[in-house]
Motif scaffolding. Structure first.
Motif, PDB file in Angstrom:
ATOM      1  N   MET A   1      66.091   5.801  -3.246  1.00 32.42           N
ATOM      2  CA  MET A   1      66.421   7.162  -3.578  1.00 32.42           C
ATOM      3  C   MET A   1      67.927   7.340  -3.415  1.00 32.42           C
ATOM      4  SD  MET A   1      64.422  10.554  -2.204  1.00 32.42           S
ATOM      5  CE  MET A   1      62.859   9.751  -2.348  1.00 32.42           C
ATOM      6  N   SER A   2      68.515   8.112  -4.309  1.00 30.98           N
ATOM      7  CA  SER A   2      69.972   8.270  -4.266  1.00 30.98           C
ATOM      8  C   SER A   2      70.398   9.162  -3.103  1.00 30.98           C
ATOM      9  CB  SER A   2      70.466   8.888  -5.573  1.00 30.98           C
ATOM     10  OG  SER A   2      70.141  10.262  -5.632  1.00 30.98           O
ATOM     11  N   ASP A   3      71.661   9.074  -2.750  1.00 29.49           N
ATOM     12  CA  ASP A   3      72.193   9.906  -1.670  1.00 29.49           C
ATOM     13  C   ASP A   3      72.037  11.384  -2.002  1.00 29.49           C
ATOM     14  OD1 ASP A   3      72.901   7.723  -0.144  1.00 29.49           O
ATOM     15  OD2 ASP A   3      74.958   7.677  -0.891  1.00 29.49           O
ATOM     16  N   PHE A   4      72.277  11.740  -3.281  1.00 33.49           N
ATOM     17  CA  PHE A   4      72.155  13.139  -3.658  1.00 33.49           C
ATOM     18  C   PHE A   4      70.718  13.623  -3.531  1.00 33.49           C
ATOM     19  CE2 PHE A   4      71.422  16.578  -6.659  1.00 33.49           C
ATOM     20  CZ  PHE A   4      72.349  17.492  -6.186  1.00 33.49           C
ATOM     21  N   LEU A   7      70.028  14.267  -0.013  1.00 28.18           N
ATOM     22  CA  LEU A   7      70.742  15.469   0.394  1.00 28.18           C
ATOM     23  C   LEU A   7      69.967  16.721   0.011  1.00 28.18           C
ATOM     24  CD1 LEU A   7      73.576  16.606   1.413  1.00 28.18           C
ATOM     25  CD2 LEU A   7      74.063  16.812  -1.021  1.00 28.18           C
ATOM     26  N   VAL A   8      69.495  16.781  -1.231  1.00 32.82           N
ATOM     27  CA  VAL A   8      68.760  17.960  -1.698  1.00 32.82           C
ATOM     28  C   VAL A   8      67.441  18.103  -0.966  1.00 32.82           C
ATOM     29  CG1 VAL A   8      67.585  18.968  -3.686  1.00 32.82           C
ATOM     30  CG2 VAL A   8      69.848  17.978  -3.973  1.00 32.82           C
ATOM     31  N   LYS A   9      66.711  17.032  -0.842  1.00 31.18           N
ATOM     32  CA  LYS A   9      65.393  17.112  -0.227  1.00 31.18           C
ATOM     33  C   LYS A   9      65.460  17.386   1.271  1.00 31.18           C
ATOM     34  CE  LYS A   9      62.797  14.694  -3.697  1.00 31.18           C
ATOM     35  NZ  LYS A   9      61.883  13.619  -4.015  1.00 31.18           N
ATOM     36  N   GLN A  10      66.576  17.053   1.912  1.00 30.29           N
ATOM     37  CA  GLN A  10      66.736  17.353   3.326  1.00 30.29           C
ATOM     38  C   GLN A  10      67.352  18.729   3.537  1.00 30.29           C
ATOM     39  OE1 GLN A  10      68.928  14.126   5.075  1.00 30.29           O
ATOM     40  NE2 GLN A  10      67.390  12.626   4.481  1.00 30.29           N
ATOM     41  N   ARG A  11      67.608  19.438   2.466  1.00 29.56           N
ATOM     42  CA  ARG A  11      68.083  20.828   2.480  1.00 29.56           C
ATOM     43  C   ARG A  11      69.389  21.006   3.237  1.00 29.56           C
ATOM     44  NH1 ARG A  11      63.188  24.637   1.685  1.00 29.56           N
ATOM     45  NH2 ARG A  11      61.822  23.231   0.587  1.00 29.56           N
ATOM     46  N   SER A  33      67.334  19.065 -12.126  1.00 33.64           N
ATOM     47  CA  SER A  33      65.897  18.855 -11.949  1.00 33.64           C
ATOM     48  C   SER A  33      65.523  18.772 -10.463  1.00 33.64           C
ATOM     49  CB  SER A  33      65.429  17.603 -12.683  1.00 33.64           C
ATOM     50  OG  SER A  33      65.889  16.437 -12.053  1.00 33.64           O
ATOM     51  N   LEU A  34      66.509  18.494  -9.609  1.00 32.05           N
ATOM     52  CA  LEU A  34      66.259  18.366  -8.167  1.00 32.05           C
ATOM     53  C   LEU A  34      66.507  19.648  -7.381  1.00 32.05           C
ATOM     54  CD1 LEU A  34      67.893  14.883  -7.592  1.00 32.05           C
ATOM     55  CD2 LEU A  34      65.463  15.426  -7.411  1.00 32.05           C
ATOM     56  N   VAL A  35      67.234  20.602  -7.962  1.00 30.23           N
ATOM     57  CA  VAL A  35      67.591  21.782  -7.175  1.00 30.23           C
ATOM     58  C   VAL A  35      66.379  22.627  -6.792  1.00 30.23           C
ATOM     59  CG1 VAL A  35      69.954  21.922  -8.019  1.00 30.23           C
ATOM     60  CG2 VAL A  35      68.161  23.176  -9.208  1.00 30.23           C
ATOM     61  N   LYS A  36      65.262  22.418  -7.458  1.00 24.80           N
ATOM     62  CA  LYS A  36      64.066  23.184  -7.100  1.00 24.80           C
ATOM     63  C   LYS A  36      63.596  22.884  -5.683  1.00 24.80           C
ATOM     64  CE  LYS A  36      61.045  19.830  -9.250  1.00 24.80           C
ATOM     65  NZ  LYS A  36      60.212  19.559 -10.397  1.00 24.80           N
ATOM     66  N   PHE A  37      64.058  21.773  -5.102  1.00 20.97           N
ATOM     67  CA  PHE A  37      63.693  21.419  -3.733  1.00 20.97           C
ATOM     68  C   PHE A  37      64.567  22.118  -2.694  1.00 20.97           C
ATOM     69  CE2 PHE A  37      62.336  17.687  -6.218  1.00 20.97           C
ATOM     70  CZ  PHE A  37      60.998  17.698  -5.896  1.00 20.97           C
ATOM     71  N   ALA A  38      65.698  22.686  -3.131  1.00 22.46           N
ATOM     72  CA  ALA A  38      66.614  23.345  -2.201  1.00 22.46           C
ATOM     73  C   ALA A  38      66.136  24.770  -1.922  1.00 22.46           C
ATOM     74  CB  ALA A  38      68.024  23.365  -2.787  1.00 22.46           C
ATOM     75  N   PRO A  39      66.327  25.247  -0.711  1.00 17.83           N
ATOM     76  CA  PRO A  39      65.897  26.612  -0.402  1.00 17.83           C
ATOM     77  C   PRO A  39      66.818  27.634  -1.053  1.00 17.83           C
ATOM     78  CG  PRO A  39      67.069  25.694   1.456  1.00 17.83           C
ATOM     79  CD  PRO A  39      66.926  24.580   0.442  1.00 17.83           C
ATOM     80  N   SER A  40      66.283  28.787  -1.351  1.00 20.43           N
ATOM     81  CA  SER A  40      67.077  29.881  -1.896  1.00 20.43           C
ATOM     82  C   SER A  40      67.377  30.872  -0.767  1.00 20.43           C
ATOM     83  CB  SER A  40      66.306  30.575  -3.014  1.00 20.43           C
ATOM     84  OG  SER A  40      65.117  31.126  -2.501  1.00 20.43           O
ATOM     85  N   ALA A  41      68.076  31.942  -1.091  1.00 20.90           N
ATOM     86  CA  ALA A  41      68.352  32.977  -0.102  1.00 20.90           C
ATOM     87  C   ALA A  41      67.030  33.505   0.443  1.00 20.90           C
ATOM     88  CB  ALA A  41      69.155  34.094  -0.747  1.00 20.90           C
ATOM     89  N   PHE A  42      66.973  33.700   1.717  1.00 18.40           N
ATOM     90  CA  PHE A  42      65.770  34.178   2.402  1.00 18.40           C
ATOM     91  C   PHE A  42      64.594  33.221   2.230  1.00 18.40           C
ATOM     92  CE2 PHE A  42      68.241  37.903   1.011  1.00 18.40           C
ATOM     93  CZ  PHE A  42      68.643  38.359   2.246  1.00 18.40           C
TER      94      PHE A  42
END
Length: 48
Positions: A1-4, A7-11, A33-42
């Motif tokens: 898995m790439s570093d990025f 990074l995204v999956k570990q938030r 395609s990976l940003v869906k794993f990042a948390p949003s505000a609140f």
């Protein structure tokens, strides 16, 4: 898995950027395609 991907999956957030770094269209597609794993505000998860 790439570093990025890790990074995204570990938030973690990126706070430092490299000036004059070019990102290819393929890399941007993968990033978006990976940003869906990042948390949003609140921690709202709009992408389901």
């Amino acid at each position: 898995m790439s570093d990025f991907t890790n990074l995204v999956k570990q938030r973690r957030s990126a706070t430092k950027f490299i000036p004059d770094l070019e990102i290819s269209a393929g890399e941007l597609d993968e990033i978006f395609s990976l940003v869906k794993f990042a948390p949003s505000a609140f921690n709202l998860q709009h992408a389901r």
